[in-house]
Write an enzyme that holds these catalytic residues in place. Sequence first.
Site, PDB file in Angstrom:
ATOM      1  N   HIS A 199       0.973  -1.136  -0.152  1.00 26.52           N
ATOM      2  CA  HIS A 199       0.057  -0.153  -0.102  1.00 26.52           C
ATOM      3  C   HIS A 199       0.708   1.211  -0.077  1.00 26.52           C
ATOM      4  CE1 HIS A 199      -3.589   2.734   1.890  1.00 26.52           C
ATOM      5  NE2 HIS A 199      -3.808   2.203   0.593  1.00 26.52           N
ATOM      6  N   HIS A 244      -8.082   7.905  -0.077  1.00 26.23           N
ATOM      7  CA  HIS A 244      -6.452   7.430  -0.144  1.00 26.23           C
ATOM      8  C   HIS A 244      -5.628   8.668  -0.223  1.00 26.23           C
ATOM      9  CE1 HIS A 244      -3.015   5.039  -1.333  1.00 26.23           C
ATOM     10  NE2 HIS A 244      -2.780   5.806  -2.192  1.00 26.23           N
ATOM     11  N   HIS A 297     -13.791   5.881   1.135  1.00 23.36           N
ATOM     12  CA  HIS A 297     -12.356   6.075   2.053  1.00 23.36           C
ATOM     13  C   HIS A 297     -11.711   7.170   1.177  1.00 23.36           C
ATOM     14  CE1 HIS A 297     -10.473   3.019  -0.324  1.00 23.36           C
ATOM     15  NE2 HIS A 297      -9.399   3.632  -0.261  1.00 23.36           N
ATOM     16  N   ASP A 303      -5.197   5.200   4.107  1.00 24.14           N
ATOM     17  CA  ASP A 303      -6.600   5.399   3.933  1.00 24.14           C
ATOM     18  C   ASP A 303      -7.287   5.873   5.131  1.00 24.14           C
ATOM     19  OD1 ASP A 303      -6.037   4.490   1.385  1.00 24.14           O
ATOM     20  OD2 ASP A 303      -6.990   2.419   2.059  1.00 24.14           O
TER      21      ASP A 303
END
Length: 235
Positions: free
Chosen positions: A123, A209, A207, A127
Site C-alpha cells: 500500500h 486514499h 474512503h 486510507d
Amino acid sequence: MFPRVTSRSSRTTTLRTRAAVLTVGIGASVALGAGVAAADGTTTAAPSSSSVASAVEAQAQAQAKAAQTAKAAKAEKAAAAKKTAAAKKAAAKKKAASWVDPVKKYELSAKFNQAGGMWSHKHSGQDFAVPTGTNVVAAHGGTVVKTGGNGAGDGPAYGNAIVIKHGNGTYSQYAHLSRIDVKVGQVVTTGQHIAKSGSTGNSSGPHLHFEIRTTPNYGSAVDPVAFLHRQGVTV
C-alpha cells in the site's frame, strides 16, 4: 516781632508742586511696575529682569519636557502597533505554513506499506475511512498539478485523483474521489475544499486514499502519517 505772613499765591504754588511730585511718583510706579501696595501700607518690589528671565526659561524647559514626553509616548505607541502587526504577520505566516488532515471525523484503515491482495505492491499511502461525499481539503497550500480519472495518470486503481505540488518540493495525492472540484494550475490554500470522497477505482468501500510523494507520480510515496506528525498534525 511781627508774625510771619504767607501769601495765598505762595501757598497755592507749594500745593501745586507737591501734587505734581505725587502724580509723577504714582505714574512712574504704574508705568515701571515698581511695586504693589500691601494691606499694611508697605510696597513689595517688582521682580527684577533676571528673575523674570529665569521664570521664562523654566516655563520653556517645562514645555520642552512635555513635548519630549508626548513624543516618547507617540513613539512607544507606534512601536507597539508595529509589534502587533509583526505578530499578526508571523501568525498568518505560521498558519499558511501549517499542515492539516485532509478529512475530518475519520478512522484510519489501510496503512502505508501494508501488504495485501488489494494492491499489486504494498500500500502506497494512508486510507482515511469516511462516508462518500465527505469534504476533502488540501493538506497544505500549493498548486494543483494533476487531476482526473485513471488516477490522474497514475493508473485506474486510484480512480478519480488529485495531486498538489507544495512549496517545499513535496506533493500530496488524494484518490478514490467521487467528485473533483479543482483544476490543474489552480492555487489552493491550506484547508481549502478540493473534492468529495468516494469509492472510485480499486476500492472495497468509501474512503480517501492519501499520499505524500517526492514527485507528482506513482512510486515516490513516503509514509504520510510520519510526515504529518513531523508537521505537528495529530493523525
